[in-house]
Every structure is written in C-alpha cells, then in structure tokens.
Scaffold this motif. Sequence first.
Motif, PDB file in Angstrom:
ATOM      1  N   GLY A   1       0.808  -1.212   0.000  1.00  0.00           N
ATOM      2  CA  GLY A   1       0.000   0.000   0.000  1.00  0.00           C
ATOM      3  C   GLY A   1       0.836   1.255   0.000  1.00  0.00           C
ATOM      4  O   GLY A   1       1.702   1.439   0.871  1.00  0.00           O
ATOM      5  N   GLY A   2       0.588   2.126  -0.967  1.00  0.00           N
ATOM      6  CA  GLY A   2       1.355   3.357  -1.110  1.00  0.00           C
ATOM      7  C   GLY A   2       0.614   4.593  -0.681  1.00  0.00           C
ATOM      8  O   GLY A   2       0.862   5.690  -1.194  1.00  0.00           O
TER       9      GLY A   2
ATOM     10  N   GLY B   1      -2.758   7.049  -2.473  1.00  0.00           N
ATOM     11  CA  GLY B   1      -4.020   6.514  -1.980  1.00  0.00           C
ATOM     12  C   GLY B   1      -5.102   7.573  -1.887  1.00  0.00           C
ATOM     13  O   GLY B   1      -5.196   8.474  -2.718  1.00  0.00           O
TER      14      GLY B   1
ATOM     15  N   LYS C   1       5.005   0.073  -8.622  1.00  0.00           N
ATOM     16  CA  LYS C   1       3.633   0.498  -8.870  1.00  0.00           C
ATOM     17  C   LYS C   1       2.922  -0.496  -9.773  1.00  0.00           C
ATOM     18  O   LYS C   1       3.555  -1.268 -10.485  1.00  0.00           O
ATOM     19  CB  LYS C   1       3.631   1.893  -9.501  1.00  0.00           C
ATOM     20  CG  LYS C   1       4.291   2.966  -8.647  1.00  0.00           C
ATOM     21  CD  LYS C   1       4.370   4.276  -9.408  1.00  0.00           C
ATOM     22  CE  LYS C   1       5.139   5.330  -8.633  1.00  0.00           C
ATOM     23  NZ  LYS C   1       5.295   6.596  -9.413  1.00  0.00           N
TER      24      LYS C   1
ATOM     25  N   GLU D   1       2.316  -0.920  -4.688  1.00  0.00           N
ATOM     26  CA  GLU D   1       1.069  -0.159  -4.794  1.00  0.00           C
ATOM     27  C   GLU D   1       0.333  -0.651  -6.026  1.00  0.00           C
ATOM     28  O   GLU D   1       0.890  -0.691  -7.118  1.00  0.00           O
ATOM     29  CB  GLU D   1       1.374   1.334  -4.901  1.00  0.00           C
ATOM     30  CG  GLU D   1       0.210   2.210  -5.339  1.00  0.00           C
ATOM     31  CD  GLU D   1      -1.022   2.056  -4.463  1.00  0.00           C
ATOM     32  OE1 GLU D   1      -2.121   1.887  -5.033  1.00  0.00           O
ATOM     33  OE2 GLU D   1      -0.889   2.098  -3.224  1.00  0.00           O
TER      34      GLU D   1
ATOM     35  N   LEU E   1       1.407   6.773  -6.292  1.00  0.00           N
ATOM     36  CA  LEU E   1       1.355   6.687  -4.840  1.00  0.00           C
ATOM     37  C   LEU E   1       0.359   7.718  -4.296  1.00  0.00           C
ATOM     38  O   LEU E   1      -0.032   8.646  -4.981  1.00  0.00           O
ATOM     39  CB  LEU E   1       2.736   6.952  -4.243  1.00  0.00           C
ATOM     40  CG  LEU E   1       3.869   5.994  -4.626  1.00  0.00           C
ATOM     41  CD1 LEU E   1       5.162   6.427  -3.941  1.00  0.00           C
ATOM     42  CD2 LEU E   1       3.526   4.566  -4.245  1.00  0.00           C
TER      43      LEU E   1
END
Length: 336
Positions: free
Chosen positions: A8-9, A38, A74, A31, A36
């Motif tokens: 999770g980024g 969220g 990513k 991610e 990045l």
Amino acid sequence: MKKTLVIGGGIAGITAAEKVAQNGGEVVLIEKENELGGNFAKLTFTFPVLGDAKALLNKEIDAAQSLSGIKILKGTTLAKVDGSAGNFTVELNTPAGKRMESAASIIVAPGFHYMEPTAYTEYYYGRSPKVVTSLEFEKMAAEGRLPKGKARVVFVHCVGSRDKAKGYRYCSKICCSYSAKHAIMMKKANPESKNYVFYIDIRALGKGYEEFIRSAMEEYNVRYVRGRVAKVLPEGDKLLVRAEDSLIGNPIEVEADLVVLASAMEPPEGSRELAEILGIETDEYGFFQEVEANVRPCHSSKPGVFLAGSCTQPMEIASAVAMGGLAATEALVLAR
C-alpha cells in the motif's frame, strides 16, 4: 538487514517505508495503482488545519523516493506468501510479470474505500449530478466547479455509518470533521453561499477537532441542524431537502443547489481476498483484525505481519501516520 515488504502506497504505507529505510532497513513497497498517495491524493485540504493536502503528500512521496533503501513497485499486487516471521517468500504480480522477493516482515497498509451510497435512494444519489459524495465534492473543489452566487449547499452526515439497516453499525469517525472542512471550503470559495449541516451527533475526537467544527459554526456561519435527512427531491433545477430539526421537533425544508453525502469509510476493496493470501484475520466488516487492539494495535493474527492505517478501522491522517511508524518499529525488530 533483511527486507520489509510494505503493501500500500498511501500515507500509512509511505510512512512505514520511510521509517524502516531511515533506520537502515531495506523496503519493497508495492502499490496496486500507478501512482502513490491513496485516498490522501484525492484531497484538497487537510483538517483541522486547512493545509494543502497535495503539497504535504508530495513532500512525503519525494522523501520516500529519495531514500535508497526503498524500492517502489507500482501497478503491483501480492499473489502468494510462504514462510513465517523472519523468513517470508512472496510472489508479486508486476507490470513486467511475476517477481519473487524475500522479506523478514510484511506491513499491510492498503487504506480504505469510500462507500458508494447507492442504497440510499431517498437521497437521489446517482440520479442527479447535484447529489455527490464527500470525495466527489473534493474533486469538484479541486476543479473549481463548486456552486457560484447565492448557492445553498446541504451536507448530510452518517450516510452508511451508524446504520445497521442499509450501511454499517460503526461510526466512521472522521465524517463530522471532514464535513466541517467541506462547509468551510465552500464558504471560502463562495462567501455568498449558505451552508447547512444535518447531523445526528457531533463526534470530534482528535486534537483541535472540536474547535475546528466550532469555527465552521461561528466564523463561517454554517448552520448545523440536529436531525436526519428523510428525503431529497428534485424541484425544478434545484433539490428540496426534507428533514426534521429534532432539537425543536419541527420539520424543515431547504432548497439546495448541491447536496453532499458524508459516505461511510469501509474496508479496502478486496480486503478479505488479501487477508486469505496473507493468512490473517478480518473483522465482521472486512477490516484487518488486530490480535490485541488495546496493547498491540499493529499486530495481525499472524506473527511477522503488521497492520498500519485505516485498513484496520476508520481513522484520520494523523493516526494513520502514527500507526505506520509503529508498524515500522515492529518490522525492524525482525529485519535485524
């Protein structure tokens, strides 16, 4: 030192990765999206101080990207996990294909999802472009599309929260404060506007939150009405909002140019599937379950897998950052 995998980024994951790398650790941060940030990346301002959200986030992203100990992947998701604490082997799905990594620990920080309030047909959501969610309001503000002139804007609390019939029984915690933020944003963007907030209770649990909400009422003349909205109806080119002022026991109607629904914070999409891959537990809603929330808030049910941010419960940015730092501290113990 051994590697730490961060899933999770968003701001919690970025914080965790930074703290591990700043203490000499190596991090692989994945991610699923192509950028990045969220949910933080979708905000215009923060609260209770109206800080520039994008500037704050970009500063953290730049800091993470500048650290040599962080490898950022990513468009990448977790496919498989084998092993145990101190010696995990993970398989990743990347744009370039499968990738294998070894990690001493895993930090899970995929954030949260805003509920789509389609079940609330009484609010006319999905049938009128003038009924939007709070996240959609943020986008309108960023694009300069807020109502002009003597507009009336209605903000509705607890859409999907504290509602076991069509939503969730829990309180989403941040809605009272971010609705106040949105009302202030509306007033600052259009001083001629009249803004109404319909609420059940005011829950302002963070530092400065009570004062922030009070400033919306007193400094920006936002009218707070205690009562649940019963119906939103089209009326010409406007909307008619029907509710009850429960403090005086009288019905109230407001003709509105825009209605903003404070939709619930819910678990990240695919949380149960991710939990199954990781071998950890979720609660009844799909949030990742802490093994002992009171004293070990970042520990999952599986040793070596740590939790950070709003994937565990609704929380504001400051709490997500703090939890990311705590998860990093625990991960570093296994990485040495």
